[in-house]
Design a protein around this motif. Structure first.
Motif, PDB file in Angstrom:
ATOM      1  N   ARG A  36       0.830  -1.203   0.000  1.00 49.18           N
ATOM      2  CA  ARG A  36       0.000   0.000   0.000  1.00 49.18           C
ATOM      3  C   ARG A  36       0.863   1.252   0.000  1.00 49.18           C
ATOM      4  N   LEU A  37       1.934   1.224   0.796  1.00 55.02           N
ATOM      5  CA  LEU A  37       2.845   2.380   0.835  1.00 55.02           C
ATOM      6  C   LEU A  37       3.492   2.597  -0.525  1.00 55.02           C
ATOM      7  N   ALA A  38       3.916   1.505  -1.172  1.00 54.96           N
ATOM      8  CA  ALA A  38       4.529   1.640  -2.499  1.00 54.96           C
ATOM      9  C   ALA A  38       3.528   2.204  -3.502  1.00 54.96           C
ATOM     10  N   LEU A  39       2.268   1.748  -3.404  1.00 57.95           N
ATOM     11  CA  LEU A  39       1.231   2.276  -4.303  1.00 57.95           C
ATOM     12  C   LEU A  39       0.980   3.751  -4.022  1.00 57.95           C
ATOM     13  N   ALA A  40       0.899   4.119  -2.746  1.00 58.94           N
ATOM     14  CA  ALA A  40       0.662   5.526  -2.399  1.00 58.94           C
ATOM     15  C   ALA A  40       1.828   6.398  -2.865  1.00 58.94           C
ATOM     16  N   ARG A  41       3.059   5.897  -2.719  1.00 59.83           N
ATOM     17  CA  ARG A  41       4.228   6.670  -3.155  1.00 59.83           C
ATOM     18  C   ARG A  41       4.224   6.833  -4.671  1.00 59.83           C
ATOM     19  N   SER A  42       3.918   5.750  -5.388  1.00 58.45           N
ATOM     20  CA  SER A  42       3.863   5.829  -6.853  1.00 58.45           C
ATOM     21  C   SER A  42       2.753   6.775  -7.307  1.00 58.45           C
TER      22      SER A  42
ATOM     23  N   THR B 154      -5.858  18.793  -4.890  1.00 58.16           N
ATOM     24  CA  THR B 154      -6.595  17.946  -3.930  1.00 58.16           C
ATOM     25  C   THR B 154      -6.138  16.497  -4.031  1.00 58.16           C
ATOM     26  N   LEU B 155      -6.041  15.999  -5.271  1.00 56.79           N
ATOM     27  CA  LEU B 155      -5.581  14.624  -5.451  1.00 56.79           C
ATOM     28  C   LEU B 155      -4.140  14.451  -4.975  1.00 56.79           C
ATOM     29  N   LEU B 156      -3.305  15.449  -5.230  1.00 57.49           N
ATOM     30  CA  LEU B 156      -1.908  15.373  -4.825  1.00 57.49           C
ATOM     31  C   LEU B 156      -1.790  15.277  -3.298  1.00 57.49           C
ATOM     32  N   GLN B 157      -2.520  16.133  -2.584  1.00 55.78           N
ATOM     33  CA  GLN B 157      -2.421  16.142  -1.122  1.00 55.78           C
ATOM     34  C   GLN B 157      -3.049  14.891  -0.512  1.00 55.78           C
ATOM     35  N   THR B 158      -4.069  14.350  -1.183  1.00 53.79           N
ATOM     36  CA  THR B 158      -4.653  13.084  -0.703  1.00 53.79           C
ATOM     37  C   THR B 158      -3.625  11.960  -0.770  1.00 53.79           C
ATOM     38  N   ALA B 159      -2.918  11.874  -1.887  1.00 53.37           N
ATOM     39  CA  ALA B 159      -1.881  10.850  -2.027  1.00 53.37           C
ATOM     40  C   ALA B 159      -0.754  11.092  -1.041  1.00 53.37           C
ATOM     41  N   ARG B 160      -0.435  12.347  -0.793  1.00 56.39           N
ATOM     42  CA  ARG B 160       0.627  12.669   0.179  1.00 56.39           C
ATOM     43  C   ARG B 160       0.225  12.222   1.587  1.00 56.39           C
TER      44      ARG B 160
ATOM     45  N   MET C  99       0.392   8.478   1.807  1.00 54.01           N
ATOM     46  CA  MET C  99       1.776   8.018   1.887  1.00 54.01           C
ATOM     47  C   MET C  99       2.296   8.140   3.322  1.00 54.01           C
ATOM     48  N   ALA C 100       1.985   9.247   3.986  1.00 54.38           N
ATOM     49  CA  ALA C 100       2.403   9.419   5.381  1.00 54.38           C
ATOM     50  C   ALA C 100       1.709   8.410   6.292  1.00 54.38           C
ATOM     51  N   SER C 101       0.407   8.175   6.030  1.00 52.88           N
ATOM     52  CA  SER C 101      -0.355   7.238   6.852  1.00 52.88           C
ATOM     53  C   SER C 101       0.191   5.815   6.729  1.00 52.88           C
ATOM     54  N   TYR C 102       0.474   5.381   5.506  1.00 53.42           N
ATOM     55  CA  TYR C 102       0.971   4.024   5.308  1.00 53.42           C
ATOM     56  C   TYR C 102       2.414   3.880   5.795  1.00 53.42           C
ATOM     57  N   THR C 103       3.179   4.965   5.780  1.00 53.23           N
ATOM     58  CA  THR C 103       4.524   4.919   6.367  1.00 53.23           C
ATOM     59  C   THR C 103       4.433   4.615   7.857  1.00 53.23           C
ATOM     60  N   ALA C 104       3.478   5.277   8.535  1.00 49.70           N
ATOM     61  CA  ALA C 104       3.264   5.010   9.965  1.00 49.70           C
ATOM     62  C   ALA C 104       2.765   3.583  10.188  1.00 49.70           C
ATOM     63  N   LEU C 105       1.858   3.109   9.319  1.00 43.74           N
ATOM     64  CA  LEU C 105       1.334   1.751   9.468  1.00 43.74           C
ATOM     65  C   LEU C 105       2.432   0.703   9.313  1.00 43.74           C
ATOM     66  N   VAL C 106       3.333   0.915   8.363  1.00 38.35           N
ATOM     67  CA  VAL C 106       4.428  -0.030   8.165  1.00 38.35           C
ATOM     68  C   VAL C 106       5.308  -0.084   9.418  1.00 38.35           C
ATOM     69  N   ALA C 107       5.603   1.082   9.987  1.00 39.19           N
ATOM     70  CA  ALA C 107       6.405   1.115  11.212  1.00 39.19           C
ATOM     71  C   ALA C 107       5.687   0.407  12.361  1.00 39.19           C
TER      72      ALA C 107
END
Length: 458
Positions: free
Chosen positions: A180-186, A217-223, A226-234
């Motif tokens: 999910r993080l990789a998808l959000a980053r891409s 709006t779409l850019l900030q949603t993806a951003r 990406m931050a949310s999934y980074t926290a989830l991975v940790a």
């Protein structure tokens, strides 16, 4: 000979395993013919079941370091020691003792009118209060302790099954959140480029401010994703470390969900009567039932006479140097019989308690089987639709991807609005996330089915 026969007496009721209160077959299970061709889950060790070498190493770390499993192993040692204590009551406790007693008698109490000091030395070997187990009371208690000990061994196996499944599920969740993080980053990188293009078009007056704000709006949603999934991975890595009981090396963590799921096969369900009674938690409930059954024998034996023996042989002398001379030998033999006559209903109440506890354990055993049956049935019910769900999710991703391509072409050709293009982007991103979630459910279901069928304890 008569004593030997009496010593073999036991008042423990004959044990009969309760019938399993579940249907003869699992609902939505594969046909029996196909199931019999493959080994059942209890016969498949976790090292053979999980194909990924990294996951196997993580499970090994957990089995070595997990504190819950360590407690379960210590409980086995404790139960084994308690069984040893109870078993020791079957044999007399023999002890050697030696002592001296000294007494001074004042002159007015002595026939000679002079005070005197008398001494006595003794040495003996014997046993005290050894119960002749004519009616099996002590052996019934020993049997109860043995069944309790065997039950703790099954409890440790059950704890291992849960731990193996928990580690595998945590490992799969980490793989899914990494994907999910990789998808959000891409997605963020793609939308960032799109936003830059829209910004230049806006500066050139080619697009409206609304188009620019929608792209942002779409850019900030993806951003944010990406931050949310980074926290989830940790958090997933922390959770895995807690389950394992130690830090997990980075090279043992999963790269992506596809590889993780491919290492977990799907098992046949088999026949409930063959599978469920082999689950450690079911065996633990049965050992508890056997222990309660043995306790009835002890309660019954309390109604009968009990005979205990105390005996010793040794030497006694008024002087230490004459302790082991001829004529100093002493012995004692004190048998004691106790026959209950009036206990005000205490013995009958104790027997009632033991029988009621046995009935409680029967109900608990039946409930354990029903719970196990439901776990397998629930996993099979989910398994029956997962293939269709995965096909549908993959088809949805393909359809939304084509829809996005068409919307992009129509927007670039001036046929469609930027809003439709953004909507297609959102739909594609959401469909890809749902596909990851469904694939994770597929992997977790495989692990759950393996656990529910009793696999993972060897």
């Amino acid at each position: 000979m008569a004593t030997t026969l009496l010593g073999a007496c036991s008042l423990i009721p004959a044990y009969e395993r309760p019938a399993a209160p579940v249907p003869a077959e699992f609902p939505q299970a594969a046909p029996t013919e196909a199931s019999t061709l493959a080994p059942l889950a209890p016969d498949i060790g976790w090292r053979d079941y999980f194909a990924d070498a990294r996951l196997r190493q993580v499970i090994e770390l957990a089995l070595e370091n997990n504190r819950d499993l360590r407690i379960a192993a210590l409980n086995i040692e404790r139960a084994r020691a308690l069984y040893g204590i109870q078993r020791a009551d079957l044999f007399p406790t023999i002890a050697a003792s030696g002592g001296q007693s000294a007494q001074r008698v004042p002159g007015d109490l002595n026939a000679t009118g002079e005070s005197a000091v008398s001494r006595q030395y003794s040495a003996s070997l014997g046993f005290a209060s050894y119960e002749l187990d004519f009616f099996g009371r002590v052996r019934s208690l020993e049997e109860q302790a043995l069944q309790t000990y065997l039950g703790t061994e099954e409890a440790r196996r059950s704890a291992q099954i849960s731990l193996v499944a928990e580690v595998a599920n945590a490992w799969l969740r980490l793989a899914a959140d990494r994907e999910r993080l990789a998808l959000a980053r891409s997605t963020f990188e793609t939308r960032q480029k799109s936003h830059e293009l829209t910004q230049r078009s806006f500066d050139a007056g080619a697009v409206s401010a609304l188009d620019l704000r929608q792209a942002e709006t779409l850019l900030q949603t993806a951003r944010a994703d990406m931050a949310s999934y980074t926290a989830l991975v940790a958090q997933d890595e922390n959770a895995l470390a807690l389950i394992v009981g130690t830090g997990v090396p980075a090279d043992l963590l999963p790269e992506n969900l596809n590889e993780a799921i491919a290492s977990v096969p799907v098992l046949p369900a088999g026949v409930p009567s063959e599978v469920l009674v082999r689950r450690p938690d079911i065996l633990q409930a049965e050992y508890a039932l056997r222990a309660a059954n043995a306790n009835i024998g002890a309660a019954r034996a309390a109604f009968f006479p009990s005979i205990s023996l105390t005996a010793s042989i040794g030497s006694a002398s008024a002087s230490l140097d004459g302790l082991f001379e001829g004529g100093s030998r002493t012995w004692s033999f004190m048998p004691q019989i106790r026959l209950p006559i009036f206990e005000a209903g205490r013995l009958q109440a104790s027997l009632d308690v033991a029988e009621i506890q046995r009935d409680i354990n029967v109900a608990q055993y039946e409930k354990a089987i029903q719970s196990a049956f439901r776990e397998v049935a629930d996993a099979l019910a989910q398994r029956a639709t997962l293939a269709e769900q995965l096909d549908a999710r993959r088809a949805l991703v393909e359809a939304t991807a084509k829809s996005f391509e068409l919307s992009d072409a129509r927007y670039k050709g001036g046929v469609d609005s930027y809003f439709n293009l953004l909507d297609a982007q959102r739909s594609l991103y959401g469909a890809e996330l749902e596909l990851i979630a469904t694939r994770l459910s597929d992997g977790a279901n495989r692990v759950e089915l393996y656990k529910a069928l009793g696999g993972g304890w060897q």
